[in-house]
Design an enzyme around this catalytic site. Structure first.
Site, short mmCIF file in Angstrom:
data_model
loop_
_atom_site.label_atom_id
_atom_site.label_comp_id
_atom_site.label_asym_id
_atom_site.label_seq_id
_atom_site.Cartn_x
_atom_site.Cartn_y
_atom_site.Cartn_z
N HIS A 66 0.84 -1.21 0.00
CA HIS A 66 0.00 0.00 0.00
C HIS A 66 0.87 1.25 0.00
CE1 HIS A 66 0.62 0.72 4.39
NE2 HIS A 66 0.57 -0.59 4.50
N ASP A 68 -0.43 4.27 0.80
CA ASP A 68 -0.95 5.23 1.79
C ASP A 68 -0.21 5.07 3.11
OD1 ASP A 68 -2.16 2.68 1.94
OD2 ASP A 68 -3.75 3.46 3.22
N GLU A 133 -5.23 0.94 2.56
CA GLU A 133 -4.99 -0.13 3.54
C GLU A 133 -5.08 0.40 4.96
OE1 GLU A 133 -2.97 -3.19 5.98
OE2 GLU A 133 -2.55 -1.07 5.86
N GLU A 134 -4.61 1.62 5.16
CA GLU A 134 -4.54 2.18 6.52
C GLU A 134 -5.87 2.80 6.97
OE1 GLU A 134 -2.20 1.49 8.37
OE2 GLU A 134 -0.25 1.59 7.40
N GLU A 162 4.20 -6.17 4.24
CA GLU A 162 3.98 -5.50 5.54
C GLU A 162 5.18 -5.74 6.47
OE1 GLU A 162 1.81 -3.47 6.58
OE2 GLU A 162 0.20 -3.61 5.10
N HIS A 349 3.87 3.49 12.48
CA HIS A 349 2.78 4.39 12.94
C HIS A 349 3.25 5.33 14.06
CE1 HIS A 349 -0.78 1.74 11.29
NE2 HIS A 349 0.31 1.68 10.53
#
Ligand SMILES: [Zn+2]
Length: 376
Positions: A66, A68, A133-134, A162, A349
């Site tokens: 992803h 994003d 995805e997020e 991931e 994150h």
């Protein structure tokens, strides 16, 4: 090769593609893939950008990722600007460096390198990249997999980039994920004056026994790959804090279940609805489903991923099904073998997200080796 991975990662990190926006990341990747002979398809669904690209024929490996990222949080707390990537002491800093613009760059460079050497390989290499995805994960991989299924496309091997590594690169491969199911239950009572409880029915009191039973509910015992399914309450609300003389008319309870393949979603629903009935609770229940569990307990992709890690890193990875959901959950629809392997997840994150420069290079070598083992 190291320079091209870092340069590409930086180029992507500079774009503040907060989920579900892509803001041009996929265009950069599409141009790179086009140059090495990929057929490109851009599929925009609402605000989500998706890229499906492929080259070759036959058995298919799909790199899944992803573009994003999650928001940066308090920018003042970062030691660098989250969208102005920079390498400090061999770590590349920036939002998305570890999750997962770094691994996308490693995948692209691995593919470029592989094709430079082996243009006449067997099989088909493909990329499925999304930008949601997020966030809600509803207009991305999920929809594209449904489109591919309608076209009768086959994906034999699905490699998700991931960040699965824990302490050091390659120490952990994810070969499955638990399913996730949520519910919001409203339990009704009868509103009344708090001094006259006999004329009312307190929904908070009534639901406490039920809540206790929920917490102790055993759904299954797990198996060799999964810890037992687990139910957690994430929300309870009833009444008003400043109204001290009223028994409220209802209580809302939010819960989430992370479940294993040992139990079916419909049986979880049945169990909880039966419990409500047994406790004679007048209720309304809404279910929110976000993904079934999946497991790859054996197979070629698992085997070549393990042996590539052993070859490049000289360590033996362990298998894990822990952690949240990932876009890997959508590929059982295509009956793919699903494996997740990416960089260390320690800073994902977080403020000051970073990834070891050398790890991206080694990761790319592992991806390239997987291509070799599958398609030469
Ligand atoms: Zn991610």
């Amino acid at each position: 090769m190291l320079n091209s991975i870092i340069n590409l990662s930086k180029e992507l990190i500079k774009i503040p593609s907060i989920s579900p926006l892509d803001l041009g990341c996929q265009e950069i990747l599409a141009q790179k893939l086009k140059k090495i002979g990929f057929i490109i398809e851009n599929i925009k669904i609402n605000r989500t950008s998706n890229l499906w690209a492929y080259k070759g024929h036959g058995k298919t490996l799909t790199f899944v990722g992803h573009t994003d990222v999650v928001p940066a949080g308090n920018i003042k707390k970062w030691k660098i600007h989250p969208f102005q990537p920079i390498v400090i002491n061999d770590y590349l800093f920036g939002r998305g460096s570890a999750d997962m613009k770094g691994s996308i760059s490693a995948m692209i460079c691995a593919t470029e390198n592989f094709l430079k050497k082996y243009n006449f390989h067997k099989g088909r290499i493909s990329f499925l990249l999304t930008s949601d995805e997020e966030s809600r994960a509803c207009d991305g991989t999920k929809k594209i997999v449904q489109i591919l299924k309608k076209r009768k496309e086959k994906i034999n091997y699905c490699l998700v980039g991931e960040p699965t590594s824990n302490k050091i690169l390659g120490d952990c491969i994810k070969n499955g994920r638990r399913g996730s199911l949520s519910a919001v239950i409203t339990i009704y009572g009868i509103q009344g004056h708090i001094a006259y409880p006999n004329l009312a029915e307190n929904p908070i009191h009534k639901s406490i026994v039920f809540i206790k039973k929920l917490i102790n509910l055993e759904l299954d015992r797990g198996n060799d790959y999964f810890k037992p399914s687990c139910l957690q309450i994430f929300f309870i609300s009833s009444g008003k804090l400043n109204i001290t003389n009223m028994i409220p008319d209802s209580i809302k309870i939010g819960l989430n279940i992370r479940y294993t393949p040992e139990i079916k979603k419909k049986n979880i629903v049945l169990k909880i609805e039966e419990m409500l009935k047994k406790n004679s609770l007048k209720n309304k229940i809404s279910w929110f489903f976000s993904g079934d569990p999946f497991l790859t307990s054996s197979g070629k992709l698992l085997q070549v991923t393990k042996s590539s890690i052993q070859k490049i890193l000289k360590i033996s990875p362990y298998l894990s099904t822990s952690g949240g959901t990932s876009d890997g959950r959508f590929f059982p629809l295509l009956k793919s073998e699903i494996i997740e392997l990416g960089p260390v997840n320690k800073t994902i994150h977080k403020i000051n997200e970073c990834v070891k420069v050398q790890d991206l290079y080694l990761l790319s070598k592992i991806y390239e080796n997987i291509l070799k083992k599958l398609f030469l």
